[in-house]
Write a protein that holds these residues in place. Structure first.
Motif, mmCIF file in Angstrom:
data_model
loop_
_atom_site.group_PDB
_atom_site.id
_atom_site.type_symbol
_atom_site.label_atom_id
_atom_site.label_comp_id
_atom_site.label_asym_id
_atom_site.label_seq_id
_atom_site.Cartn_x
_atom_site.Cartn_y
_atom_site.Cartn_z
ATOM 1 N N GLU A 73 0.830 -1.202 0.000
ATOM 2 C CA GLU A 73 0.000 0.000 0.000
ATOM 3 C C GLU A 73 0.865 1.252 0.000
ATOM 4 O OE1 GLU A 73 -2.663 3.082 0.308
ATOM 5 O OE2 GLU A 73 -2.941 1.059 -0.459
ATOM 6 N N GLU A 74 1.931 1.228 0.771
ATOM 7 C CA GLU A 74 2.831 2.388 0.828
ATOM 8 C C GLU A 74 3.461 2.640 -0.544
ATOM 9 O OE1 GLU A 74 4.677 5.523 3.071
ATOM 10 O OE2 GLU A 74 2.929 4.264 3.385
ATOM 11 N N GLY A 75 3.804 1.564 -1.241
ATOM 12 C CA GLY A 75 4.345 1.704 -2.591
ATOM 13 C C GLY A 75 3.351 2.353 -3.532
ATOM 14 N N TYR A 76 2.081 1.984 -3.418
ATOM 15 C CA TYR A 76 1.038 2.608 -4.233
ATOM 16 C C TYR A 76 0.868 4.079 -3.840
ATOM 17 C CZ TYR A 76 -0.382 -2.025 -5.868
ATOM 18 O OH TYR A 76 -0.411 -3.263 -6.432
ATOM 19 N N ARG A 77 0.875 4.350 -2.531
ATOM 20 C CA ARG A 77 0.669 5.710 -2.052
ATOM 21 C C ARG A 77 1.791 6.646 -2.500
ATOM 22 N NH1 ARG A 77 2.030 9.122 1.710
ATOM 23 N NH2 ARG A 77 3.410 7.788 2.895
ATOM 24 N N LEU A 78 3.016 6.129 -2.493
ATOM 25 C CA LEU A 78 4.155 6.950 -2.897
ATOM 26 C C LEU A 78 4.311 7.052 -4.409
ATOM 27 C CD1 LEU A 78 6.790 5.709 -0.311
ATOM 28 C CD2 LEU A 78 5.615 7.924 -0.340
ATOM 29 N N GLY A 79 3.525 6.280 -5.138
ATOM 30 C CA GLY A 79 3.609 6.309 -6.590
ATOM 31 C C GLY A 79 4.689 5.415 -7.157
ATOM 32 N N ILE A 80 5.323 4.617 -6.307
ATOM 33 C CA ILE A 80 6.342 3.671 -6.769
ATOM 34 C C ILE A 80 5.674 2.553 -7.568
ATOM 35 C CG2 ILE A 80 8.078 2.000 -6.023
ATOM 36 C CD1 ILE A 80 8.429 3.778 -3.506
ATOM 37 N N LEU A 81 4.482 2.174 -7.124
ATOM 38 C CA LEU A 81 3.694 1.139 -7.795
ATOM 39 C C LEU A 81 2.383 1.757 -8.257
ATOM 40 C CD1 LEU A 81 4.162 -1.646 -5.110
ATOM 41 C CD2 LEU A 81 5.426 -1.424 -7.247
ATOM 42 N N ARG A 82 1.793 1.186 -9.290
ATOM 43 C CA ARG A 82 0.513 1.696 -9.787
ATOM 44 C C ARG A 82 -0.518 0.576 -9.795
ATOM 45 N NH1 ARG A 82 2.382 5.691 -14.461
ATOM 46 N NH2 ARG A 82 2.135 7.555 -13.202
ATOM 47 N N HIS A 83 -1.725 0.916 -9.361
ATOM 48 C CA HIS A 83 -2.854 -0.006 -9.443
ATOM 49 C C HIS A 83 -3.315 -0.077 -10.894
ATOM 50 C CE1 HIS A 83 -3.692 -0.579 -5.203
ATOM 51 N NE2 HIS A 83 -3.595 0.718 -5.003
ATOM 52 N N TYR A 96 -5.953 0.613 1.347
ATOM 53 C CA TYR A 96 -6.162 1.839 0.606
ATOM 54 C C TYR A 96 -6.441 2.935 1.616
ATOM 55 C CZ TYR A 96 -8.038 5.297 -2.586
ATOM 56 O OH TYR A 96 -8.244 6.462 -3.286
ATOM 57 N N LYS A 97 -5.577 3.942 1.650
ATOM 58 C CA LYS A 97 -5.685 5.058 2.580
ATOM 59 C C LYS A 97 -5.808 4.550 4.027
ATOM 60 C CE LYS A 97 -7.469 8.383 -0.687
ATOM 61 N NZ LYS A 97 -8.483 9.361 -1.007
ATOM 62 N N GLY A 98 -4.997 3.546 4.350
ATOM 63 C CA GLY A 98 -4.938 3.038 5.716
ATOM 64 C C GLY A 98 -6.039 2.084 6.093
ATOM 65 N N LYS A 99 -6.917 1.741 5.152
ATOM 66 C CA LYS A 99 -8.018 0.827 5.460
ATOM 67 C C LYS A 99 -7.913 -0.410 4.571
ATOM 68 C CE LYS A 99 -11.160 4.341 7.049
ATOM 69 N NZ LYS A 99 -12.466 4.926 6.963
ATOM 70 N N LEU A 100 -8.231 -1.562 5.137
ATOM 71 C CA LEU A 100 -8.231 -2.805 4.389
ATOM 72 C C LEU A 100 -9.456 -2.846 3.486
ATOM 73 C CD1 LEU A 100 -6.786 -5.501 3.912
ATOM 74 C CD2 LEU A 100 -8.206 -6.467 5.714
ATOM 75 N N VAL A 101 -9.233 -3.021 2.184
ATOM 76 C CA VAL A 101 -10.313 -3.036 1.196
ATOM 77 C C VAL A 101 -10.347 -4.411 0.568
ATOM 78 C CG1 VAL A 101 -11.097 -2.047 -0.991
ATOM 79 C CG2 VAL A 101 -9.977 -0.591 0.705
ATOM 80 N N ARG A 102 -11.526 -4.939 0.350
ATOM 81 C CA ARG A 102 -11.703 -6.228 -0.294
ATOM 82 C C ARG A 102 -12.494 -6.041 -1.580
ATOM 83 N NH1 ARG A 102 -12.663 -11.854 2.348
ATOM 84 N NH2 ARG A 102 -12.623 -13.089 0.461
ATOM 85 N N VAL A 103 -11.964 -6.572 -2.691
ATOM 86 C CA VAL A 103 -12.634 -6.476 -3.988
ATOM 87 C C VAL A 103 -13.718 -7.540 -4.030
ATOM 88 C CG1 VAL A 103 -12.346 -6.634 -6.477
ATOM 89 C CG2 VAL A 103 -10.545 -5.623 -5.086
ATOM 90 N N LEU A 104 -14.938 -7.122 -4.347
ATOM 91 C CA LEU A 104 -16.071 -8.060 -4.429
ATOM 92 C C LEU A 104 -16.261 -8.568 -5.826
ATOM 93 C CD1 LEU A 104 -18.559 -6.114 -2.183
ATOM 94 C CD2 LEU A 104 -17.099 -8.011 -1.537
#
Length: 104
Positions: A73-83, A96-104
């Motif tokens: 998540e930190e990598g995504y937040r810093l822009g090192i990784l992209r979703h 995502y933004k410090g919260k656990l998200v589950r894709v349905l």
């Protein structure tokens, strides 16, 4: 169990090495957790550890997974990784933004 894990000569040593492999924990936290759990159970079945040690190993395994998810998540937040929108399968979890998200 995967044949590779099942045929491991020393599952306890393999578990110790794998739990320290930070790159794999970040790139595949769920997969690494599954492998670590298999190795921990195999070490218990081969009497390398007792029930209390197995419990500790499983707790460390879960903590390693959480660490991997947070680092991802930190990598995504810093822009090192992209979703990529299409990369997530149903049931996938991530922070995502410090919260656990589950894709349905």
């Amino acid at each position: 169990m995967t044949p590779l894990t099942k045929n491991t000569a020393d599952p306890l040593a393999a578990w110790k090495l794998m739990v320290e492999d930070r790159q794999d924990l970040v790139t595949d936290p769920e997969g690494q957790r599954a492998k670590l759990r298999e190795l921990a159970m195999l070490a218990y079945q081969r009497y390398q550890v007792d029930a209390e040690q197995l419990s500790d190993m499983l707790e460390v395994t879960d903590a390693a997974r959480e660490w991997g998810l947070i680092e991802l998540e930190e990598g995504y937040r810093l822009g090192i990784l992209r979703h990529q929108v299409d990369e997530f399968e149903a049931g996938t979890q991530f922070f995502y933004k410090g919260k656990l998200v589950r894709v349905l």
